[in-house]
Each structure stands twice: as structure tokens, then as C-alpha cells.
Design an enzyme around this catalytic site. Structure first.
Site, short mmCIF file in Angstrom:
data_model
loop_
_atom_site.label_atom_id
_atom_site.label_comp_id
_atom_site.label_asym_id
_atom_site.label_seq_id
_atom_site.Cartn_x
_atom_site.Cartn_y
_atom_site.Cartn_z
N GLY A 13 0.83 -1.20 0.00
CA GLY A 13 0.00 0.00 0.00
C GLY A 13 0.86 1.24 0.00
N SER A 15 1.76 3.15 -2.51
CA SER A 15 1.59 4.11 -3.61
C SER A 15 0.84 5.35 -3.19
CB SER A 15 0.85 3.43 -4.77
OG SER A 15 -0.45 3.06 -4.36
N ASP A 64 -1.56 -7.70 -5.25
CA ASP A 64 -2.81 -7.66 -4.49
C ASP A 64 -2.58 -8.49 -3.23
OD1 ASP A 64 -5.29 -8.04 -3.34
OD2 ASP A 64 -6.31 -8.47 -5.23
N ASN A 91 1.14 -2.54 5.29
CA ASN A 91 0.31 -1.34 5.50
C ASN A 91 -0.96 -1.33 4.66
OD1 ASN A 91 -0.03 1.81 5.91
ND2 ASN A 91 0.08 1.46 3.69
N TYR A 157 -14.38 -3.28 9.70
CA TYR A 157 -13.03 -2.69 9.70
C TYR A 157 -12.40 -2.77 11.10
CZ TYR A 157 -9.43 0.92 9.35
OH TYR A 157 -8.24 1.61 9.38
P1 NAP Z 1 -5.30 4.93 1.07
O1 NAP Z 1 -4.91 6.37 0.97
O2 NAP Z 1 -6.63 4.52 0.53
O3 NAP Z 1 -4.14 4.02 0.45
C1 NAP Z 1 -4.29 2.63 0.48
C2 NAP Z 1 -3.09 1.97 -0.18
O4 NAP Z 1 -3.25 0.54 -0.10
C3 NAP Z 1 -2.98 2.31 -1.66
O5 NAP Z 1 -1.63 2.30 -2.03
C4 NAP Z 1 -3.72 1.14 -2.32
O6 NAP Z 1 -3.32 1.00 -3.67
C5 NAP Z 1 -3.26 0.00 -1.42
N1 NAP Z 1 -4.13 -1.18 -1.44
C6 NAP Z 1 -5.46 -1.25 -1.17
N2 NAP Z 1 -5.90 -2.52 -1.33
C7 NAP Z 1 -4.81 -3.25 -1.71
C8 NAP Z 1 -4.63 -4.61 -2.04
N3 NAP Z 1 -5.65 -5.50 -2.02
N4 NAP Z 1 -3.39 -5.03 -2.38
C9 NAP Z 1 -2.35 -4.16 -2.42
N5 NAP Z 1 -2.47 -2.86 -2.12
C10 NAP Z 1 -3.70 -2.41 -1.78
O7 NAP Z 1 -5.34 4.47 2.61
P2 NAP Z 1 -4.57 5.05 3.89
O8 NAP Z 1 -5.48 6.03 4.55
O9 NAP Z 1 -3.20 5.45 3.54
O10 NAP Z 1 -4.54 3.74 4.81
C11 NAP Z 1 -3.41 2.88 4.81
C12 NAP Z 1 -3.48 1.97 6.02
O11 NAP Z 1 -3.59 2.76 7.20
C13 NAP Z 1 -4.68 1.03 6.03
O12 NAP Z 1 -4.29 -0.22 6.57
C14 NAP Z 1 -5.65 1.72 6.96
O13 NAP Z 1 -6.53 0.82 7.59
C15 NAP Z 1 -4.70 2.33 7.96
N6 NAP Z 1 -5.24 3.47 8.70
C16 NAP Z 1 -5.49 4.65 8.08
C17 NAP Z 1 -5.95 5.72 8.83
C18 NAP Z 1 -6.18 7.09 8.23
O14 NAP Z 1 -6.56 7.99 8.97
N7 NAP Z 1 -5.92 7.31 6.98
C19 NAP Z 1 -6.19 5.58 10.19
C20 NAP Z 1 -5.95 4.34 10.78
C21 NAP Z 1 -5.45 3.30 10.03
P3 NAP Z 1 -4.24 0.26 -4.78
O15 NAP Z 1 -5.67 0.67 -4.53
O16 NAP Z 1 -3.68 0.69 -6.09
O17 NAP Z 1 -4.04 -1.22 -4.55
#
Ligand code: NAP
Length: 258
Positions: A13, A15, A64, A91, A157
Site C-alpha cells: 500500500g 503508492s 494484491d 500497511n 473494519y
Molecule cells: P489509502 O490512501 O486509501 O491508500 C491505500 C493503499 O493501499 C494504496 O496504495 C492502495 O493502492 C493499497 N491497497 C489497497 N488494497 C490493496 C490490495 N488489495 N493489495 C495491495 N495494495 C492495496 O489508505 P490510507 O489512509 O493510507 O490507509 C493505509 C493503512 O492505514 C490502512 O491499513 C488503513 O486501515 C490504515 N489506517 C489509516 C488511517 C487514516 O486515517 N488514513 C487511520 C488508521 C489506520 P491500490 O488501490 O492501487 O491497490
């Protein structure tokens, strides 16, 4: 202290969002960084951004994480490019809303497949390389949601993010003889593309609930990941660190100073 220069790091994740923040901090610190995600175009633009940051190499790997074979190929590509893997930041995760009353089996499975199985498959795929490293580090991105807090619409989630910590504790015991540590970062609300999709009202409401007065940045999670990956953190395993600007602390909204 806390040098990760020349270390080979895989960020799933990587990117976008938090993963890109983690990758940026490692790249700036001189690590060789591989990022994995499904979209090739997002990988390409992230690699371009990361290339300018440090002395190490940067590659993008299409994968994936919910697919075990894809994780195996992902780890093989990183070993092929860098000669090994010292640090896995598992991540990749998704957070689609699905109220409990109407949540379908497909919605439940999708979240568990990416967030829970994706962690397990990523770790399994990288395990031989992490053992060979002699100082392997695994950093999971969990969340405050599930392990500490709840939020309506995200039961699946929350369950997935708590499950990551259950996985972490036993993995930490199993892998300790190999000098591998397994820890988790629990982000609060971090301003990412994924979170922005939840809308301005959500973001404004969340900012009010955070004692620090603002959402976090992806780099805030990256700095914690770099610490957990360092030699100095080698005696720290099976632990979770909330990085949330104090969001889980207030007993009521009145406890937050405006
Ligand atoms: P994001 O901006 O939506 O980015 C998600 C990343 O994961 C993207 O690079 C996406 O790329 C990749 N991804 C999604 N499904 C995938 C799959 N099946 N295989 C490989 N890559 C995949 O999300 P984020 O907010 O940065 O969140 C990242 C992590 O932090 C997650 O685990 C989330 O639960 C956790 N988190 C986030 C927050 C927050 O406030 N943002 C808070 C708590 C926890 P592709 O779609 O191209 O695959």
C-alpha cells in the site's frame, strides 16, 4: 542512532497515503524502498516522487495482498531487485463504510481479505528473506479503530484492525528466535486520499476530537515505522503504538481544549 540506511524495505500500500508517507521517510533515511499496490499508474507516480528523496533504490511492484500467490511474487520481485528484505511494512488496507444492519457477506469478506489475510500472506511471503536478514522487522499498520475505539459503520473494519494485533502477538513469539520483531502502529486520523474520500464533515468533526487540534500526516506514521525498524528497537516486539495526537485520551468531547 536509528539508522536504516541501506536497509531493504517493502511497504505494501505504498503508492498512496500512509504507505507513501512510510516509504518517503525510509527513502529519505537512505533505505532501498519497494512499494506494492494494485494500480500501476499510482505506483509509477509514487516511484517518481520517492526517487528524488534519498540515495537508495526505489521500485514499484504490482501486487494484491489479498491473494497469496500475488504476495509470493511480490516478495520474490523485491528479493530479486535488492538481494533481500530487512523490513516489511504491511500497511495495505481498505476502509469502506458498511452499516452492520445492511453489511453483505461480500463486504465483510473484502475487508477481512485485504486487512487481515493480506497481513498474514505478506508476512508469510517475506519470511525467508526476513529470517536471512538476521535483523528482520515487521511493522503492521493497524488503527485506533477496533483495538481502542469504535466508529458506527465500520464494525468489519474495526474487527479487522483488532485481528491484526492478535496475529501480531503470536507472530512475535514465533519469529523472535529468528531475531525478527513484529510491532504495530495504530494511526489515529491521518490525512490521506482514502480519508479525504470520507468528506469534509467527517474531517472537520475528527479534527475537533483530537487534543493536538489537527489530523496527522503520513510522515508521522513513517517516523514511528523507522524507529521500529531500527537496530535500537530490536528488543521491542509484539507491541502497538498509537500515533493519534492524543485522540483516544479524552473522556468526553468537553475534555478537548478548543
Ligand atoms: P489509502 O490512501 O486509501 O491508500 C491505500 C493503499 O493501499 C494504496 O496504495 C492502495 O493502492 C493499497 N491497497 C489497497 N488494497 C490493496 C490490495 N488489495 N493489495 C495491495 N495494495 C492495496 O489508505 P490510507 O489512509 O493510507 O490507509 C493505509 C493503512 O492505514 C490502512 O491499513 C488503513 O486501515 C490504515 N489506517 C489509516 C488511517 C487514516 O486515517 N488514513 C487511520 C488508521 C489506520 P491500490 O488501490 O492501487 O491497490
Amino acid at each position: 542512532m536509528f539508522s536504516v540506511a541501506d536497509r531493504s524495505v517493502l511497504v505494501t500500500g505504498g503508492s498512496k497515503g500512509i504507505g507513501l508517507g512510510i516509504a518517503s521517510v525510509f527513502a529519505t533515511a537512505g533505505a532501498h524502498v519497494a512499494i506494492a499496490a494494485r494500480s500501476q499508474s499510482d505506483l509509477d507516480s509514487a516511484v517518481t516522487q520517492l526517487d528524488d528523496l534519498g540515495e537508495g533504490r526505489v521500485i514499484g511492484v504490482r501486487a494484491d495482498v489479498s491473494d497469496r500467490d500475488s504476495c509470493t511474487a511480490m516478495a520474490a520481485a523485491v528479493v530479486d531487485a535488492f538481494g533481500g528484505i530487512d523490513v516489511l511494512c504491511a500497511n495495505a488496507g481498505i476502509f469502506p463504510e458498511a452499516p452492520l444492519k445492511t453489511m453483505t457477506p461480500a463486504q465483510l469478506s473484502e475487508v477481512l481479505d485485504v486487512n487481515v489475510k493480506g497481513n498474514v500472506y505478506s508476512v508469510q511471503a517475506c519470511l525467508d528473506a526476513l529470517i536471512a536478514s538476521g535483523r528482520g522487522r515487521i511493522v503492521l499498520t493497524s488503527s485506533i479503530t477496533g483495538p481502542i475505539t469504535g466508529f458506527p459503520g465500520w464494525t468489519h473494519y474495526g474487527a479487522s484492525k483488532a485481528a491484526q494485533l492478535g496475529f501480531m502477538r503470536t507472530a512475535a513469539i514465533e519469529l523472535a528466535p529468528h531475531k525478527i520483531t513484529v510491532n504495530a502502529v495504530l494511526p489515529g486520523n491521518i490525512l490521506t486520499e482514502g480519508l479525504q474520500d470520507l468528506g469534509e464533515d467527517y474531517l472537520a468533526g475528527m479534527a475537533k476530537a483530537i487534543p493536538a487540534g489537527a489530523l496527522g500526516t503520513p510522515a508521522d506514521i513513517g517516523y514511528t515505522a523507522v524507529f521500529l525498524a531500527s537496530d535500537e528497537a530490536g528488543y521491542l516486539t509484539g507491541q502497538s503504538i498509537a500515533v493519534d495526537g492524543g485522540q483516544v485520551l479524552p473522556e468526553s468531547p468537553d475534555a478537548v481544549t478548543p
